[in-house]
Design a protein around this motif. Structure first.
Motif, mmCIF file in Angstrom:
data_model
loop_
_atom_site.group_PDB
_atom_site.id
_atom_site.type_symbol
_atom_site.label_atom_id
_atom_site.label_comp_id
_atom_site.label_asym_id
_atom_site.label_seq_id
_atom_site.Cartn_x
_atom_site.Cartn_y
_atom_site.Cartn_z
ATOM 1 N N ILE A 167 34.149 34.250 52.248
ATOM 2 C CA ILE A 167 35.564 33.910 52.355
ATOM 3 C C ILE A 167 36.183 34.127 50.976
ATOM 4 O O ILE A 167 35.750 33.519 49.996
ATOM 5 N N PRO A 168 37.199 34.985 50.888
ATOM 6 C CA PRO A 168 37.815 35.233 49.578
ATOM 7 C C PRO A 168 38.699 34.059 49.151
ATOM 8 O O PRO A 168 39.125 33.253 49.982
ATOM 9 N N THR A 169 38.976 33.989 47.877
ATOM 10 C CA THR A 169 39.933 33.007 47.379
ATOM 11 C C THR A 169 41.325 33.640 47.383
ATOM 12 O O THR A 169 41.461 34.861 47.528
ATOM 13 N N TYR A 170 42.332 32.810 47.204
ATOM 14 C CA TYR A 170 43.693 33.334 47.076
ATOM 15 C C TYR A 170 43.746 34.349 45.936
ATOM 16 O O TYR A 170 44.402 35.380 46.039
ATOM 17 N N TYR A 171 43.072 34.066 44.846
ATOM 18 C CA TYR A 171 43.061 34.957 43.687
ATOM 19 C C TYR A 171 42.419 36.299 44.043
ATOM 20 O O TYR A 171 42.944 37.352 43.690
ATOM 21 N N ASP A 172 41.280 36.270 44.758
ATOM 22 C CA ASP A 172 40.599 37.509 45.169
ATOM 23 C C ASP A 172 41.532 38.401 45.984
ATOM 24 O O ASP A 172 41.601 39.613 45.769
ATOM 25 N N VAL A 173 42.231 37.789 46.943
ATOM 26 C CA VAL A 173 43.131 38.563 47.806
ATOM 27 C C VAL A 173 44.303 39.099 46.990
ATOM 28 O O VAL A 173 44.701 40.262 47.143
ATOM 29 N N LEU A 174 44.839 38.280 46.110
ATOM 30 C CA LEU A 174 45.953 38.724 45.267
ATOM 31 C C LEU A 174 45.551 39.933 44.427
ATOM 32 O O LEU A 174 46.269 40.937 44.378
ATOM 33 N N VAL A 175 44.401 39.877 43.793
ATOM 34 C CA VAL A 175 43.920 40.997 42.978
ATOM 35 C C VAL A 175 43.740 42.240 43.850
ATOM 36 O O VAL A 175 44.146 43.348 43.472
ATOM 37 N N ALA A 176 43.147 42.086 45.029
ATOM 38 C CA ALA A 176 42.918 43.234 45.915
ATOM 39 C C ALA A 176 44.234 43.891 46.331
ATOM 40 O O ALA A 176 44.348 45.122 46.338
ATOM 41 N N VAL A 177 45.234 43.092 46.667
ATOM 42 C CA VAL A 177 46.532 43.644 47.075
ATOM 43 C C VAL A 177 47.199 44.357 45.903
ATOM 44 O O VAL A 177 47.703 45.473 46.048
ATOM 45 N N LEU A 178 47.191 43.747 44.741
ATOM 46 C CA LEU A 178 47.810 44.376 43.568
ATOM 47 C C LEU A 178 47.107 45.678 43.200
ATOM 48 O O LEU A 178 47.762 46.681 42.893
ATOM 49 N N GLU A 179 45.771 45.671 43.239
ATOM 50 C CA GLU A 179 45.014 46.893 42.923
ATOM 51 C C GLU A 179 45.294 47.992 43.929
ATOM 52 O O GLU A 179 45.381 49.166 43.571
ATOM 53 N N CYS A 180 45.438 47.628 45.189
ATOM 54 C CA CYS A 180 45.697 48.598 46.247
ATOM 55 C C CYS A 180 46.973 49.396 45.972
ATOM 56 O O CYS A 180 47.048 50.585 46.250
ATOM 57 N N PHE A 181 47.968 48.734 45.390
ATOM 58 C CA PHE A 181 49.244 49.394 45.120
ATOM 59 C C PHE A 181 49.415 49.797 43.658
ATOM 60 O O PHE A 181 50.454 50.318 43.274
ATOM 61 N N GLY A 182 48.392 49.542 42.840
ATOM 62 C CA GLY A 182 48.452 49.935 41.429
ATOM 63 C C GLY A 182 49.545 49.209 40.659
ATOM 64 O O GLY A 182 50.209 49.815 39.819
ATOM 65 N N ILE A 183 49.748 47.941 40.979
ATOM 66 C CA ILE A 183 50.801 47.180 40.309
ATOM 67 C C ILE A 183 50.196 45.990 39.559
ATOM 68 O O ILE A 183 49.053 45.615 39.789
ATOM 69 N N GLN A 184 51.000 45.442 38.658
ATOM 70 C CA GLN A 184 50.556 44.318 37.846
ATOM 71 C C GLN A 184 51.529 43.154 38.032
ATOM 72 O O GLN A 184 52.752 43.340 37.998
ATOM 73 N N LEU A 185 50.999 41.964 38.232
ATOM 74 C CA LEU A 185 51.781 40.743 38.366
ATOM 75 C C LEU A 185 51.816 40.046 37.013
ATOM 76 O O LEU A 185 50.785 39.925 36.352
ATOM 77 N N PHE A 186 52.991 39.584 36.614
ATOM 78 C CA PHE A 186 53.125 38.857 35.354
ATOM 79 C C PHE A 186 54.315 37.913 35.462
ATOM 80 O O PHE A 186 55.176 38.061 36.334
ATOM 81 N N GLN A 187 54.354 36.944 34.580
ATOM 82 C CA GLN A 187 55.460 35.998 34.564
ATOM 83 C C GLN A 187 56.518 36.480 33.581
ATOM 84 O O GLN A 187 56.213 36.902 32.477
ATOM 85 N N GLU A 188 57.772 36.398 34.037
ATOM 86 C CA GLU A 188 58.890 36.822 33.218
ATOM 87 C C GLU A 188 60.055 35.871 33.462
ATOM 88 O O GLU A 188 60.465 35.677 34.606
ATOM 89 N N ASN A 189 60.522 35.246 32.407
ATOM 90 C CA ASN A 189 61.628 34.292 32.509
ATOM 91 C C ASN A 189 61.361 33.199 33.539
ATOM 92 O O ASN A 189 62.243 32.818 34.298
#
Length: 195
Positions: A167-189
């Motif tokens: 069973i993946p964690t929320y973090y595992d799924v988030l990383v997989a989705v971001l990698e699939c689209f070649g994007i990076q998540l970050f905090q801004e303002n």
């Protein structure tokens, strides 16, 4: 007292710019002028008990610069006579997602969501608001019909197939989705953005 009272850092020293998640943390330096242990209540094992919002006065309004949670398990107070400084660290909360199984009250999710709605779900344990409205990644060609992330859907069944052995964690799924689209998540303002 001299030095920076608030220091915000993005990414870890060994973190690649190409990582799907660029984490951030904040360090507060407080001047303690009391005897005893005035910050003892900050020590807790709950990673989301104390939320920290750093604002900046622009002259006309207060702008959110950064948000996160006190890393209360790491709190230490020096043994010294006042006045002395105490450093308190906070993180953006993304590490909390590593501790939450991708389950809906013990059962597997069984939905098909747009990419932006799925990322909203994945970030919901650390952010109470919907995040799709502050995404900085929208193609002009899709302006009329929404962003690419509102059009493409991902089924939960396909997520569980990718992680067939556990069973993946929320973090595992988030990383997989971001990698699939070649994007990076970050905090801004104080909000989440992708690039």
């Amino acid at each position: 007292f001299t030095g920076d009272v608030i220091t915000i850092t993005y990414g870890e020293r060994d973190e690649s710019e190409l990582q799907p998640i660029k984490s951030s943390e904040c360090e507060l330096t407080l001047l303690c002028t009391e005897d005893g242990n005035p910050y003892a209540e900050l020590y807790t094992l709950s990673p989301t008990r104390y939320k920290l919002t750093v604002t900046e006065d622009s002259g006309e309004q207060m702008n959110i610069r950064w948000q996160g949670y006190l890393a209360t398990g790491e709190y230490q107070q020096p043994v010294a006579a006042p006045p002395y400084s105490v450093r308190i660290r906070a993180n953006d909360g993304l590490l909390v997602l590593k501790t939450i199984d991708y389950l809906n009250e013990g059962d597997r999710y069984n939905d098909t969501l747009s990419v932006s709605a799925l990322i909203d779900r994945l970030l919901s344990p650390i952010s109470p608001t919907q995040l799709a409205n502050i995404w900085g990644y929208t193609h002009v060609a899709h302006e009329q019909q929404g962003s690419t992330f509102d059009i493409i859907g991902i089924s939960d069944n396909s997520i569980y197939e990718v992680f067939a052995d556990s069973i993946p964690t929320y973090y595992d799924v988030l990383v997989a989705v971001l990698e699939c689209f070649g994007i990076q998540l970050f905090q801004e303002n104080g909000g989440w953005s992708v690039r």
